[in-house]
Scaffold this active site. Structure first.
Site, PDB file in Angstrom:
ATOM      1  N   GLU A 101      42.807  40.344  48.013  1.00  0.00           N
ATOM      2  CA  GLU A 101      44.108  41.325  48.214  1.00  0.00           C
ATOM      3  C   GLU A 101      43.619  42.472  49.241  1.00  0.00           C
ATOM      4  O   GLU A 101      41.805  43.600  49.826  1.00  0.00           O
ATOM      5  CB  GLU A 101      43.370  41.730  47.355  1.00  0.00           C
ATOM      6  CG  GLU A 101      44.310  43.501  47.081  1.00  0.00           C
ATOM      7  CD  GLU A 101      44.183  44.967  45.761  1.00  0.00           C
ATOM      8  OE1 GLU A 101      44.521  45.158  45.754  1.00  0.00           O
ATOM      9  OE2 GLU A 101      42.488  44.655  45.169  1.00  0.00           O
ATOM     10  N   ALA A 138      39.189  31.444  40.844  1.00  0.00           N
ATOM     11  CA  ALA A 138      38.576  32.157  41.553  1.00  0.00           C
ATOM     12  C   ALA A 138      36.746  31.646  41.497  1.00  0.00           C
ATOM     13  O   ALA A 138      36.007  31.334  42.051  1.00  0.00           O
ATOM     14  CB  ALA A 138      38.414  33.913  41.010  1.00  0.00           C
ATOM     15  N   GLY A 180      40.141  31.097  34.297  1.00  0.00           N
ATOM     16  CA  GLY A 180      39.459  29.726  33.234  1.00  0.00           C
ATOM     17  C   GLY A 180      37.833  28.983  34.161  1.00  0.00           C
ATOM     18  O   GLY A 180      37.502  28.452  33.399  1.00  0.00           O
ATOM     19  N   CYS A 222      44.168  43.620  39.610  1.00  0.00           N
ATOM     20  CA  CYS A 222      42.833  43.883  39.980  1.00  0.00           C
ATOM     21  C   CYS A 222      42.249  45.344  38.975  1.00  0.00           C
ATOM     22  O   CYS A 222      43.666  45.984  38.833  1.00  0.00           O
ATOM     23  CB  CYS A 222      42.298  44.228  41.047  1.00  0.00           C
ATOM     24  SG  CYS A 222      41.007  44.191  41.024  1.00  0.00           S
ATOM     25  N   PRO A 230      42.576  35.372  44.698  1.00  0.00           N
ATOM     26  CA  PRO A 230      42.037  35.823  45.962  1.00  0.00           C
ATOM     27  C   PRO A 230      41.360  36.498  45.327  1.00  0.00           C
ATOM     28  O   PRO A 230      40.941  37.279  44.180  1.00  0.00           O
ATOM     29  CB  PRO A 230      43.787  37.288  45.341  1.00  0.00           C
ATOM     30  CG  PRO A 230      43.980  36.698  44.395  1.00  0.00           C
ATOM     31  CD  PRO A 230      44.140  35.343  44.480  1.00  0.00           C
TER      32      PRO A 230
END
Length: 491
Positions: free
Chosen positions: A41, A240, A214, A114, A16
């Site tokens: 989110e 991400a 990572g 987050c 996300p």
């Protein structure tokens, strides 16, 4: 567990990401080989106010806020593989939102990692890490109230022992998986990921653990994904930034040129009417150090998806999609709306489209309505325009002799919307509208036709201009009934 429920074992997922994880990026990641995709989110308070809308034009399901903003858009292509992530600190509100979307998503995830203010304010995101009782209450409520899997995403705590204690408590709530970002709450991407913490969690719990954090180091290519999985001992991997920079990181045959990836992303953004500023943001992230290149500057200067398409040389593709959507829109509207006048409040409506080919060159219904109004010594027709945010279509209402008229169909441009409103008014009043083959009514004289054909700007383009109307009244008061050319309409 039912066989059709989403499995989180041995998967690679798109993480996300705010402003990134919208439908175009999710579909792109699936195309390149991602098994599961997470949306950005979305805050529970905003989502709880949304209505579920089936968008038959785009062939999507939209969750639309009271101000007409589309908060979440999904489609059949991703239905079994999209995870809806929410920001929440309230068990009841979390369940309300999850039940709203559960028929259209494969799982629901709670953001507990987050560290940014928009997420932590109100006790959401990483703020939940210091409130395990609240975590437990939210997850238990969701697990017991939903028919789809529930997961959560956390960051690691200051010690391995504290982290393990928390994930064990989370596991007991009945969640189907847990994603672990291997950094502390105050750490950022420049800090190394703590693979040992993720490994300790993976060895402790029986549910799937999804390793996150990572991107770029150690994961730079698809081949690195498996190495990161082994280093963390996790069941699965979530990417991400590496995916944001080039979604083809999910492709096992190797990365694709980022120029091709950007083009494919933009095509999805056009097909699904993605917010232009969201599209710009994602493309700029892919450009990275080339964001100040000539292409990057064009993207940054663009204000619409049409302008972004021009920067990438996709004008023809953009127009093809707009034509397809308009055809679909017209078919849906004409099949569902009556072609006779209907009162909607104080407005008379009809299902009318403006078809330019049905009128002689330079002759339009607005011209006929304007001339009829002048002949009847009425004020000029006044047009009001509204735009629908869902698909950027326009609708106009025209006021003539204190009565309002509007087409119930939506048009692709402001000008077409005004012409459609004029047609409704003319037809309701039984006034000629200037169509080809229609008997000459004398409303628009030969002199005016010739002026239009010779390139003189149409005065009708500023019929709604108050200034123009005042000038016209003064001319009449002075006995001068000659018409001045008006500037073209500003769209």
């Amino acid at each position: 567990m039912a066989s059709n429920r989403l499995s989180f074992r041995n998967i690679t997922a798109l993480a996300p990401m705010v402003r990134v994880g919208t439908l175009p990026m999710r579909l792109l990641a699936l195309d390149y080989g991602a098994d599961v995709v997470y949306c950005e989110e979305l805050i529970d308070i905003k989502m709880a106010q949304c209505q579920r809308v089936v968008n038959e034009v785009l062939q999507t399901v939209d969750f639309v806020a009271p101000d007409d903003r589309v908060m979440f858009r999904t489609c059949e292509r991703e239905r079994g593989r999209v995870v809806f992530q929410m920001g929440t600190a309230d068990p009841d509100r979390a369940l309300t939102v999850a039940q709203l979307v559960q028929k259209d998503v494969a799982a629901v995830d709670v953001n507990m990692g987050c560290p940014k203010e928009y997420s932590t304010k109100g006790g959401m995101g990483a703020a939940l890490l210091s409130n395990p009782d609240r975590i437990e209450a939210i997850l238990k409520k969701l697990v017991s109230g939903l028919d789809i899997p529930v997961t959560c995403k956390i960051r690691i705590l200051p010690s391995v022992e504290e982290t393990i204690s928390l994930v064990q408590r989370i596991e007991r709530t009945g969640v189907s998986a847990i994603a672990v970002h291997g950094r502390f709450k105050d750490e950022r991407p420049r800090h190394p990921v703590h693979c040992d913490y993720i490994q300790a969690v993976a060895q402790t719990v029986s549910i799937p653990v999804i390793a996150n954090g990572g991107s770029s180091d150690p994961v730079k290519t698809n081949a690195d994904i498996e190495e990161f999985r082994k280093a963390t001992g996790a069941s699965s991997v979530m990417l991400a930034r590496a995916a944001m920079w080039n979604a083809s990181v999910f492709a096992k045959q190797g990365p694709h040129p980022v120029e091709k990836v950007m083009e494919e992303y933009l095509k999805y953004a056009i097909r699904y009417d993605n917010n232009a500023f969201n599209t710009k943001y994602c493309l700029c992230q892919m450009l990275r150090d080339k964001v100040e290149s000539p292409l990057g500057k064009k993207v940054q200067a663009a204000q619409t998806n049409a302008e972004i398409s021009e920067a990438y040389g996709l004008q023809e593709f953009y127009q093809q999609i707009q034509d397809q959507l308009q055809t679909r829109r017209d078919a849906l509207q004409s099949s569902s709306l009556p072609d006779r006048p209907v009162m909607e409040g104080d407005v008379t409506t009809m299902a009318v489209k403006f078809e330019r080919r049905e009128y002689p060159p330079q002759i339009t219904p607005k011209m006929f309505l304007l001339e009829w109004s002048r002949r009847e010594k009425l004020e000029q027709p006044l047009y009001e325009i509204v735009q629908r945010s869902q698909d950027r279509a326009f609708q106009a209402t025209v006021t003539v002799a204190d009565k309002k008229y509007r087409s119930s169909l939506w048009e692709k441009s402001k000008k077409f919307a005004e012409q459609a409103a004029a047609i409704v008014c003319l037809r309701v009043l039984g006034i000629p509208e200037g169509r080809i083959g229609e008997e000459d009514s004398g409303l628009v004289c030969k002199r005016k036709r010739e002026r239009k054909l010779n390139g003189t700007t149409e005065e009708e383009e500023t019929e709604g201009s108050k200034k123009r109307h005042v000038v016209d009244i003064k001319r009449r008061a002075n006995g001068d009934d000659h018409e001045a050319d008006a500037p073209p309409e500003q769209t």
